[in-house]
Design an enzyme around this catalytic site. Structure first.
Site, PDB file in Angstrom:
ATOM      1  N   ASP A  29       0.813  -1.343  -0.023  1.00  0.00           N
ATOM      2  CA  ASP A  29       0.031   0.007  -0.072  1.00  0.00           C
ATOM      3  C   ASP A  29       0.925   1.302   0.063  1.00  0.00           C
ATOM      4  OD1 ASP A  29      -1.866  -1.860   0.166  1.00  0.00           O
ATOM      5  OD2 ASP A  29      -2.626  -1.259   1.836  1.00  0.00           O
ATOM      6  N   GLU A  77      -4.725  -0.625  -1.600  1.00  0.00           N
ATOM      7  CA  GLU A  77      -6.090  -0.800  -0.856  1.00  0.00           C
ATOM      8  C   GLU A  77      -6.939   0.122  -1.792  1.00  0.00           C
ATOM      9  OE1 GLU A  77      -8.260  -0.124   3.288  1.00  0.00           O
ATOM     10  OE2 GLU A  77      -6.216  -0.101   3.290  1.00  0.00           O
ATOM     11  N   LYS A 135      -6.724  -4.718  -3.239  1.00  0.00           N
ATOM     12  CA  LYS A 135      -7.592  -5.327  -2.012  1.00  0.00           C
ATOM     13  C   LYS A 135      -8.583  -4.328  -1.477  1.00  0.00           C
ATOM     14  CE  LYS A 135      -3.561  -4.181   1.065  1.00  0.00           C
ATOM     15  NZ  LYS A 135      -4.272  -3.634   2.193  1.00  0.00           N
ATOM     16  N   LYS A 138      -7.816  -4.911   4.730  1.00  0.00           N
ATOM     17  CA  LYS A 138      -6.427  -4.512   5.301  1.00  0.00           C
ATOM     18  C   LYS A 138      -5.235  -5.774   5.000  1.00  0.00           C
ATOM     19  CE  LYS A 138      -8.635  -1.272   7.311  1.00  0.00           C
ATOM     20  NZ  LYS A 138      -8.703   0.077   6.496  1.00  0.00           N
ATOM     21  N   CYS A 168      -2.258  -2.795   7.826  1.00  0.00           N
ATOM     22  CA  CYS A 168      -2.318  -3.748   6.606  1.00  0.00           C
ATOM     23  C   CYS A 168      -1.167  -4.184   6.683  1.00  0.00           C
ATOM     24  CB  CYS A 168      -2.262  -2.667   5.243  1.00  0.00           C
ATOM     25  SG  CYS A 168      -3.923  -1.887   5.266  1.00  0.00           S
TER      26      CYS A 168
END
Length: 226
Positions: A29, A77, A135, A138, A168
């Protein structure tokens, strides 16, 4: 062919020895919304110093991983534009901070796929040959095909960095350990919005003495990779 393992606080990692063809660097992320000016975290007014701190370390690790032909994977994310995969509880709780997931901010709608804030930061952009996993949660294994791809690539060892350590990154590493991967958390290759949360999370992993995966700093990893 397996190489020697690293000794991390007296515990060998990986257990079977290091096999480059079975190892991957997984960056979690590193997105505009989390660690770049104008992103979500910046707009919340909490500062970017901590989420940007790992960038130089991850750049060095990424360059070395590419040079020695390790597998490299990235995650983002984010949610569908119609919010069909964004549960109301998650959205409501983030809105309590003033600007929630799905709301429109300075870099488009927060953590929505395709918006400017959702993109990976330029300093750690993915090569065309590197898979990026999108995604909605998390952990990177939730509602993605990450595990399937790792199995297809015969990856058994994961070196993990990114943001945020207490959310995450931790979620991904715990799930990966449960799935049987030999995991290494790169201590200075991740951080949290509040640095004390990063420190506390790393301390939990260290006190587990390898049961939740190993922890090492980037200089040890870079030296080991050669």
């Amino acid at each position: 062919m397996a190489r020697e393992h690293i000794l991390i606080e007296g515990v060998p990692w990986p257990r079977r020895g290091f096999v480059a063809e079975e190892a991957a660097l997984l960056l979690i992320d590193m997105q505009v919304d989390f660690c770049a000016p104008g992103g979500w975290i910046d707009q919340l007014g909490v500062g970017l110093a901590n989420t940007r701190r790992p960038i130089p370390v991850l750049q060095s690790l990424l360059a070395r991983a590419r040079a020695v032909n390790l597998h490299v994977f990235h995650t983002r994310e984010g949610h569908r534009a119609d919010s069909s995969d964004l549960n109301r509880n998650k959205q409501w709780r983030t809105r309590k901070q003033g600007l929630g997931i799905g709301d429109t901010g300075a870099n488009g709608r927060v953590l929505v796929r395709g918006e400017p804030g959702w993109a990976l930061i330029p300093e750690l952009s993915a090569l065309p040959s590197e898979t990026v996993f999108d995604k909605p949660g998390k952990g990177a294994f939730f509602a993605t095909d990450l595990h399937h791809v790792l199995q297809c690539r015969n990856v058994k060892t994961l070196m993990i960095g990114g943001v945020t350590t207490d959310c995450c990154v931790q979620s991904t590493m715990r799930d990966a350990v449960d799935l049987g991967y030999e995991c290494l958390l790169i201590e200075d290759g991740c951080d949290a919005i509040r640095h004390e949360d990063h420190t506390r999370t790393v301390d939990i992993f260290k006190k587990a003495q390898g049961r939740l995966g190993a922890v090492a700093r980037s200089d040890s990893v870079l030296g080991f990779l050669g």
